[in-house]
Design a protein around this motif. Structure first.
Motif, PDB file in Angstrom:
ATOM      1  N   LEU A   7     -90.322 116.108  60.402  1.00 18.07           N
ATOM      2  CA  LEU A   7     -91.166 116.524  59.281  1.00 18.07           C
ATOM      3  C   LEU A   7     -91.709 115.309  58.523  1.00 18.07           C
ATOM      4  N   THR A   8     -90.927 114.256  58.438  1.00 20.20           N
ATOM      5  CA  THR A   8     -91.404 113.035  57.779  1.00 20.20           C
ATOM      6  C   THR A   8     -92.552 112.416  58.563  1.00 20.20           C
ATOM      7  N   ILE A   9     -92.393 112.326  59.877  1.00 19.36           N
ATOM      8  CA  ILE A   9     -93.460 111.768  60.716  1.00 19.36           C
ATOM      9  C   ILE A   9     -94.718 112.623  60.626  1.00 19.36           C
ATOM     10  N   GLN A  48     -95.134 118.818  63.596  1.00 19.23           N
ATOM     11  CA  GLN A  48     -94.686 119.728  62.543  1.00 19.23           C
ATOM     12  C   GLN A  48     -94.220 121.073  63.087  1.00 19.23           C
ATOM     13  N   VAL A  49     -94.928 121.635  64.015  1.00 13.03           N
ATOM     14  CA  VAL A  49     -94.552 122.953  64.546  1.00 13.03           C
ATOM     15  C   VAL A  49     -93.186 122.910  65.236  1.00 13.03           C
ATOM     16  N   GLN A  68     -89.841 120.464  52.964  1.00 10.15           N
ATOM     17  CA  GLN A  68     -91.175 119.924  53.279  1.00 10.15           C
ATOM     18  C   GLN A  68     -91.842 119.359  52.033  1.00 10.15           C
ATOM     19  N   GLU A  69     -91.700 120.026  50.902  1.00  8.00           N
ATOM     20  CA  GLU A  69     -92.323 119.554  49.665  1.00  8.00           C
ATOM     21  C   GLU A  69     -91.689 118.253  49.185  1.00  8.00           C
ATOM     22  N   VAL A  70     -90.378 118.123  49.326  1.00 10.50           N
ATOM     23  CA  VAL A  70     -89.704 116.884  48.952  1.00 10.50           C
ATOM     24  C   VAL A  70     -90.178 115.742  49.853  1.00 10.50           C
ATOM     25  N   ALA A  74     -92.144 112.270  48.898  1.00 14.91           N
ATOM     26  CA  ALA A  74     -91.555 110.998  49.321  1.00 14.91           C
ATOM     27  C   ALA A  74     -92.528 110.187  50.174  1.00 14.91           C
ATOM     28  N   VAL A  75     -93.395 110.847  50.910  1.00 15.00           N
ATOM     29  CA  VAL A  75     -94.411 110.156  51.716  1.00 15.00           C
ATOM     30  C   VAL A  75     -95.639 109.840  50.866  1.00 15.00           C
TER      31      VAL A  75
END
Length: 108
Positions: A7-9, A48-49, A68-70, A74-75
């Motif tokens: 999710l970060t990527i 993401q999927v 995901q919102e956090v 952060a990104v």
């Protein structure tokens, strides 16, 4: 942990797809910016999927969304400050506090 990393990527790709054109393609026609952004977003969705599919079950849907919102914040903050040249303000801190509260309530 794999879900969080993916999710970060994906969020890095998403952030560039949504906002990098504001810096790099400001003088170009908006349709070109859309095409480039969609091209970047394609790679975001490729990551993401599967990340959401892996995470669902380990996390419930609301936890996955808050996570995901956090990650988004952060990104986004380093992107805004270091790439776009935005000045860091207390608003980022308060937004982070609100998300920390959301994390607390959704994971308790």
């Amino acid at each position: 942990m794999r879900t969080i990393i993916l999710l970060t990527i994906s969020n890095i790709f998403m952030t560039f797809a949504w906002y990098a054109h504001l810096k790099n393609m400001r003088t170009r026609h908006w349709l070109l910016a859309v095409a480039v952004s969609w091209g970047i977003a394609f790679f975001e969705y490729l990551i993401q999927v599967p990340a959401n599919r892996m995470g669902y079950g380990k996390f419930n849907l609301a936890q996955l969304k808050i996570l995901q919102e956090v990650i988004t914040l952060a990104v986004f903050v380093p992107f805004a400050v270091f790439y776009m040249g935005t000045t860091l303000s207390w608003n980022y801190v308060w937004a982070g506090c609100c998300l920390a509260g959301a994390v607390f309530f959704i994971f308790r």
